[in-house]
Every structure is written in structure tokens, then in C-alpha cells.
Design a protein around this motif. Structure first.
Motif, mmCIF file in Angstrom:
data_model
loop_
_atom_site.group_PDB
_atom_site.id
_atom_site.type_symbol
_atom_site.label_atom_id
_atom_site.label_comp_id
_atom_site.label_asym_id
_atom_site.label_seq_id
_atom_site.Cartn_x
_atom_site.Cartn_y
_atom_site.Cartn_z
ATOM 1 N N GLN A 252 0.869 -1.186 0.000
ATOM 2 C CA GLN A 252 0.000 0.000 0.000
ATOM 3 C C GLN A 252 0.902 1.232 0.000
ATOM 4 O O GLN A 252 1.558 1.527 1.000
ATOM 5 C CB GLN A 252 -0.926 -0.030 1.214
ATOM 6 N N THR A 253 0.949 1.924 -1.141
ATOM 7 C CA THR A 253 1.898 3.012 -1.350
ATOM 8 C C THR A 253 1.195 4.354 -1.424
ATOM 9 O O THR A 253 0.006 4.436 -1.731
ATOM 10 C CB THR A 253 2.708 2.782 -2.632
ATOM 11 N N HIS A 254 1.981 5.408 -1.142
ATOM 12 C CA HIS A 254 1.508 6.804 -1.234
ATOM 13 C C HIS A 254 0.202 7.006 -0.447
ATOM 14 O O HIS A 254 -0.727 7.640 -0.933
ATOM 15 C CB HIS A 254 1.326 7.212 -2.692
ATOM 16 N N MET A 255 0.156 6.452 0.743
ATOM 17 C CA MET A 255 -1.038 6.582 1.562
ATOM 18 C C MET A 255 -1.067 7.956 2.236
ATOM 19 O O MET A 255 -0.039 8.486 2.646
ATOM 20 C CB MET A 255 -1.082 5.472 2.613
ATOM 21 N N GLY A 256 -2.271 8.507 2.350
ATOM 22 C CA GLY A 256 -2.420 9.829 2.926
ATOM 23 C C GLY A 256 -2.724 9.774 4.411
ATOM 24 O O GLY A 256 -2.954 8.711 5.001
ATOM 25 N N GLU B 173 12.581 3.717 5.152
ATOM 26 C CA GLU B 173 11.456 4.624 5.343
ATOM 27 C C GLU B 173 10.840 4.412 6.727
ATOM 28 O O GLU B 173 11.168 3.457 7.435
ATOM 29 C CB GLU B 173 10.398 4.399 4.261
ATOM 30 N N THR B 174 9.944 5.319 7.096
ATOM 31 C CA THR B 174 9.256 5.226 8.381
ATOM 32 C C THR B 174 7.752 5.178 8.163
ATOM 33 O O THR B 174 7.238 5.733 7.191
ATOM 34 C CB THR B 174 9.597 6.423 9.275
ATOM 35 N N VAL B 175 7.061 4.485 9.074
ATOM 36 C CA VAL B 175 5.600 4.390 9.032
ATOM 37 C C VAL B 175 5.071 4.698 10.426
ATOM 38 O O VAL B 175 5.552 4.140 11.421
ATOM 39 C CB VAL B 175 5.134 2.985 8.595
ATOM 40 N N ARG B 176 4.094 5.572 10.487
ATOM 41 C CA ARG B 176 3.433 5.905 11.756
ATOM 42 C C ARG B 176 1.942 5.646 11.604
ATOM 43 O O ARG B 176 1.289 6.275 10.769
ATOM 44 C CB ARG B 176 3.691 7.357 12.131
ATOM 45 N N CYS B 177 1.427 4.708 12.406
ATOM 46 C CA CYS B 177 0.014 4.337 12.354
ATOM 47 C C CYS B 177 -0.602 4.497 13.734
ATOM 48 O O CYS B 177 0.073 4.847 14.705
ATOM 49 C CB CYS B 177 -0.151 2.894 11.853
ATOM 50 N N ALA B 178 -1.905 4.227 13.796
ATOM 51 C CA ALA B 178 -2.615 4.338 15.063
ATOM 52 C C ALA B 178 -3.730 3.312 15.126
ATOM 53 O O ALA B 178 -4.353 2.991 14.117
ATOM 54 C CB ALA B 178 -3.189 5.739 15.234
ATOM 55 N N ILE B 179 -3.978 2.791 16.352
ATOM 56 C CA ILE B 179 -5.156 1.969 16.616
ATOM 57 C C ILE B 179 -6.293 2.911 17.000
ATOM 58 O O ILE B 179 -6.142 3.737 17.902
ATOM 59 C CB ILE B 179 -4.886 0.954 17.737
ATOM 60 N N HIS C 34 4.241 4.373 2.948
ATOM 61 C CA HIS C 34 4.231 3.078 2.263
ATOM 62 C C HIS C 34 4.203 1.960 3.318
ATOM 63 O O HIS C 34 5.092 1.890 4.170
ATOM 64 C CB HIS C 34 5.462 2.919 1.373
ATOM 65 N N VAL C 35 3.180 1.109 3.228
ATOM 66 C CA VAL C 35 3.055 -0.038 4.141
ATOM 67 C C VAL C 35 3.411 -1.310 3.374
ATOM 68 O O VAL C 35 2.877 -1.552 2.284
ATOM 69 C CB VAL C 35 1.630 -0.131 4.713
ATOM 70 N N HIS C 36 4.303 -2.100 3.945
ATOM 71 C CA HIS C 36 4.746 -3.325 3.277
ATOM 72 C C HIS C 36 3.633 -4.369 3.299
ATOM 73 O O HIS C 36 2.935 -4.543 4.300
ATOM 74 C CB HIS C 36 5.985 -3.873 3.984
ATOM 75 N N GLY C 37 3.450 -5.048 2.166
ATOM 76 C CA GLY C 37 2.389 -6.046 2.032
ATOM 77 C C GLY C 37 2.892 -7.465 2.130
ATOM 78 O O GLY C 37 3.888 -7.755 2.795
ATOM 79 N N TYR C 38 2.162 -8.363 1.439
ATOM 80 C CA TYR C 38 2.524 -9.772 1.362
ATOM 81 C C TYR C 38 2.630 -10.417 2.751
ATOM 82 O O TYR C 38 3.608 -11.096 3.084
ATOM 83 C CB TYR C 38 3.816 -9.956 0.576
#
Length: 303
Positions: free
Chosen positions: A186-190, A235-241, A288-292
Motif C-alpha cells: 500500500q503506497t503513497h497513503m495519505g 522509510e518510516t511508518v506511523r500508524c494508530a489503533i 508506504h506499508v509493506h504487504g505480502y
């Protein structure tokens, strides 16, 4: 001086030859000048007429040239618009292909779930003594001819504790749990965009929507949720529950050179209809979130 003598009845006439030549030369000169003047006038009139004709024809040609330039500009604009339309159609085609792939994957998951729901009750092992085997065999034959009697007999034996299941029993009230993983990258997520987990491994109680990856509590109780997010290298990813649009906990995953994963577990008390999902941090975009199956989301009812 030379003379010409003409004899006749009249007296002799002497005409000077030089005077005659001079007169003839003068006449010829006059004739030549007249011819030259006529030619000059004729050429001048011809040139003037040609210039006038050109003056009358230049203006229409200039108008035609201007019209052709306008037409060329319009064609160039239309060509540019067509190129933009082609680019937009190409982008839409790529998005449609991705949506088709996701739809096919979801259909495969639904088909597998449908096939799993059609599996008959597992074979059960009897704990009764050999003395009851003959009566049990007779009863089993009767149950094969009558589905109602078979289900009644199964329920009775389950209540009495005389039978052991070899596989997981059917869903009972109060059992809720799910696990799902990512498929494609999942790329270029806003910012605030929901992270999707299209591949559903378990969905007991059907609380997880496989299309939106949002869990809706089918029963009230205490739940445990856990999410793991893998970033792309460097790269870095910041998410939230999130629970009902309220951020419960953040998840960070990042490394300057390679892949890394971040996880977070939350214990939540939910009412029927409460929603829980994973989203991108509200202050970050182009994520960008890694898949698979490297990123996952799970939850289970504990009480």
C-alpha cells in the motif's frame, strides 16, 4: 558632293544625297523614340496593374494565414487535452486493475469461507462401551436416513459428554476473534487513511469487514487487539489503533537502511457496534506499508 540626276519632261532636279540621309535618320530616330515611349508606357501600365492585383490579393492571403494559425492553435490545445485524457485514463486503468485484483482476492477468500461453511459436522469418536456399539450402529444408520434425528442425537451426546470432537466445534454464542494480513504493498497513503488487511485468516463471529478492514463488535465485552506494521527499507511508518474515531495508541516502524516492524497491543472494552481499525498517522502522508502478509491486524474477545 554626290548628286542624283533625274531625267524627264520636267527640268533636272538635283537633290542632295546627304540631306535626304539626314532626313531619313531623323525620321527613324523619331520613330524609335515613339516606340520606346510606347513600350515604357505599356510596361509601366502592366507593372502598375500587377501591383494593384497583388495589393487586392495580399489581404485575403493574410486572413487565410491568420485563420490557419488559429486553427493550428486550436488543434494543439485539443492535442494537449487528449494527452491529458490519455494520462488520466491510464491512471484510472491502473487503479481499476488494482481494484480488480483486490476484488478477485476477496472473492477467493469468500469462496473459501463459503466452502468451509459447507463442511459437514466432523466425525465423532464414541466413548461408550462395546456393549453399546451395536445399538449405536443401528442408530447411526437411522440418523443417515433422517437428518433431524441425526442432529438431535448429536446434540444429546454433546450434552451428555459421551463424544469427543476431532476438529474445532461450530461457532457458539460469545466466541469472537479475527486475524487478517496485508496482500499488495500500500503506497503513497495519505493522512488518516485506513490500512487494509484484505487477506482474512480467521473471522469468528464475522466482526471484521474484509473490504474495509474495520472491526465492528458483534457482542459487548473485553477485547484484545494487536497490530504489526512493516515499513519499506529506509522509510518510516506511523500508524494508530482507532476506536470509534478516537486514537487509542500509536505504532511506529522505521529504519534508515533496512526493513523494520512496529507492533502495539490494546485492551479495549467494547459495546455492540463499536468500531476498531488501523489508520495512518494524522500528521503524515505519502506513507508506504509493506504487504505480502508482513503486516497484520488481529483481535479477540476475552470476556
Amino acid at each position: 558632293m554626290h548628286c542624283i540626276i533625274i531625267e524627264g519632261r520636267t527640268p533636272l532636279i538635283r537633290i542632295e544625297f546627304s540631306y535626304l540621309c539626314h532626313t531619313l535618320c531623323s525620321l527613324l530616330d523619331i520613330v524609335n523614340r515613339m516606340i520606346f515611349i510606347y513600350l515604357y508606357v505599356f510596361i509601366s501600365l502592366f507593372a502598375f496593374s500587377q501591383v494593384c492585383c497583388k495589393e487586392f490579393t495580399i489581404e485575403p492571403l493574410e486572413e487565410k494565414v491568420a485563420n490557419l494559425e488559429d486553427l493550428t492553435m486550436k488543434l494543439l490545445k485539443k492535442l494537449e487535452m487528449a494527452e491529458n485524457d490519455i494520462q488520466s485514463l491510464t491512471t484510472e486503468n491502473v487503479q481499476i486493475r488494482k481494484e480488480l485484483q483486490d476484488t478477485r482476492l476477496r472473492l477467493e477468500i469468500l469462496e473459501k469461507q463459503d466452502e468451509a461453511s459447507k463442511i459437514p459436522y466432523p466425525k465423532l469418536l464414541m466413548k461408550t462401551s462395546k456393549a453399546n456399539e451395536s445399538s449405536d450402529d443401528t442408530k447411526t444408520q437411522d440418523e443417515n436416513h433422517d437428518n433431524t434425528r441425526m442432529k438431535a442425537g448429536l446434540n444429546k451426546r454433546l450434552l451428555e459428554g459421551n463424544m469427543i470432537h476431532t476438529t474445532t466445534p461450530p461457532l457458539t454464542k460469545g466466541r469472537v476473534g479475527f486475524m487478517a494480513v496485508t496482500t499488495d504493498h500500500q503506497t503513497h497513503m495519505g493522512a488518516n487513511q485506513i490500512v487494509l488487511f484484505p487477506k482474512v485468516i480467521e473471522n469468528v463471529g464475522s466482526g471484521l469487514d474484509p473490504h474495509s478492514s474495520i472491526f465492528k463488535a458483534p457482542v459487548s465485552g473485553l477485547y484484545i487487539f494487536s497490530a504489526t506494521i512493516l515499513n519499506h527499507a529506509g522509510e518510516t511508518v506511523r500508524c494508530a489503533i482507532v476506536k470509534n474515531s478516537q486514537i487509542i495508541a500509536y505504532i511506529f516502524s522505521g529504519d534508515s537502511t533496512t526493513h523494520s516492524s512496529g507492533s502495539k497491543t490494546a485492551l479495549l472494552s467494547l459495546n455492540v457496534g463499536d468500531d476498531v481499525w488501523i489508520k495512518i498517522h494524522e500528521a503524515f502522508s505519502d506513507v508506504h506499508v509493506h504487504g505480502y502478509a508482513w503486516s497484520s491486524f488481529m483481535g479477540v474477545l476475552v470476556s
